[in-house]
Design a protein around this motif. Sequence first.
Motif, PDB file in Angstrom:
ATOM      1  N   THR A 290      -3.911   1.024  -2.598  1.00  0.00           N
ATOM      2  CA  THR A 290      -3.449  -0.364  -2.591  1.00  0.00           C
ATOM      3  C   THR A 290      -2.880  -0.720  -3.955  1.00  0.00           C
ATOM      4  OG1 THR A 290      -5.128  -0.962  -0.955  1.00  0.00           O
ATOM      5  CG2 THR A 290      -4.135  -2.758  -2.207  1.00  0.00           C
TER       6      THR A 290
ATOM      7  N   ARG B 127       0.856  -1.190   0.000  1.00  0.00           N
ATOM      8  CA  ARG B 127       0.000   0.000   0.000  1.00  0.00           C
ATOM      9  C   ARG B 127       0.892   1.240   0.000  1.00  0.00           C
ATOM     10  NH1 ARG B 127      -4.025  -0.378   4.983  1.00  0.00           N
ATOM     11  NH2 ARG B 127      -2.010  -0.411   6.087  1.00  0.00           N
TER      12      ARG B 127
ATOM     13  N   GLU C 238      -2.932  -6.018  -7.513  1.00  0.00           N
ATOM     14  CA  GLU C 238      -2.490  -7.353  -7.113  1.00  0.00           C
ATOM     15  C   GLU C 238      -1.690  -8.048  -8.204  1.00  0.00           C
ATOM     16  OE1 GLU C 238      -5.733  -9.702  -5.761  1.00  0.00           O
ATOM     17  OE2 GLU C 238      -6.148  -8.447  -4.006  1.00  0.00           O
TER      18      GLU C 238
ATOM     19  N   ASP D 199       4.051  -1.553   3.614  1.00  0.00           N
ATOM     20  CA  ASP D 199       3.515  -0.231   3.312  1.00  0.00           C
ATOM     21  C   ASP D 199       4.656   0.759   3.089  1.00  0.00           C
ATOM     22  OD1 ASP D 199       0.976  -1.224   3.641  1.00  0.00           O
ATOM     23  OD2 ASP D 199       0.747  -0.466   5.689  1.00  0.00           O
TER      24      ASP D 199
ATOM     25  N   ILE E 269      -5.063   5.934   1.466  1.00  0.00           N
ATOM     26  CA  ILE E 269      -4.425   4.639   1.219  1.00  0.00           C
ATOM     27  C   ILE E 269      -4.677   4.203  -0.214  1.00  0.00           C
ATOM     28  CG2 ILE E 269      -4.346   2.208   1.873  1.00  0.00           C
ATOM     29  CD1 ILE E 269      -5.305   3.074   4.664  1.00  0.00           C
TER      30      ILE E 269
END
Length: 211
Positions: free
Chosen positions: A108, A80, A111, A128, A106
Amino acid sequence: MTLLIVTAVAPEADAIRAAANTGSTVEAVGVGAAAAAAGTARLLALAEAAGRPFRAVLSAGIGGGFPGQAPVGSTVLAVRSIAADLGADSPDGFIPLDELGFGSAIATADETLLAALQAALPHAIAGDVLTVNTVTGTAEGAQALVARYPSAVAEAMEGYGVACAATAAGLPFAELRTISNPVGPRDRAAWRLGDAFAALTKAAAALPPTP
């Protein structure tokens, strides 16, 4: 065009260009989240208008590593990208943007893109990465960030801004950092910029094709 790699400053871009795949475009857009967001958005819009849109965006460069998490010379991949100081101060302490109800600080990582980067860079540290407007320069500041974000492994100044531009364009985003110094008391003489730039070139050479 496929992958857009965005850095803050020219030396970071040069380190990546020394090894990056020819299918990647590497551009320096300025220091800080605002410059990063504006510069990235402009590059994405120009590519779209030219009929050669990018397929993914990577924020890359050097950064500080939190002691015990990311040593100098290591490579970090953001799970993140967090705007760590975007929020409000209060008598009870810092209130993150998410708690204020004005959106999210935030971002992300995508993936699929993150998985491809992890496969190409198996020794990279995942966690992070904090985006800050003021580089941390005290032990107390570093401890406060770790207390607020216990999964933090590194800090830099652009990742969240790049993520905002990529997300607005509907594109996958990830962040890669190589570590030049520990987060904490500022000691510029102890920074190992050469090691961090060398690690950045090595990481760029291993970058996979855009998923």
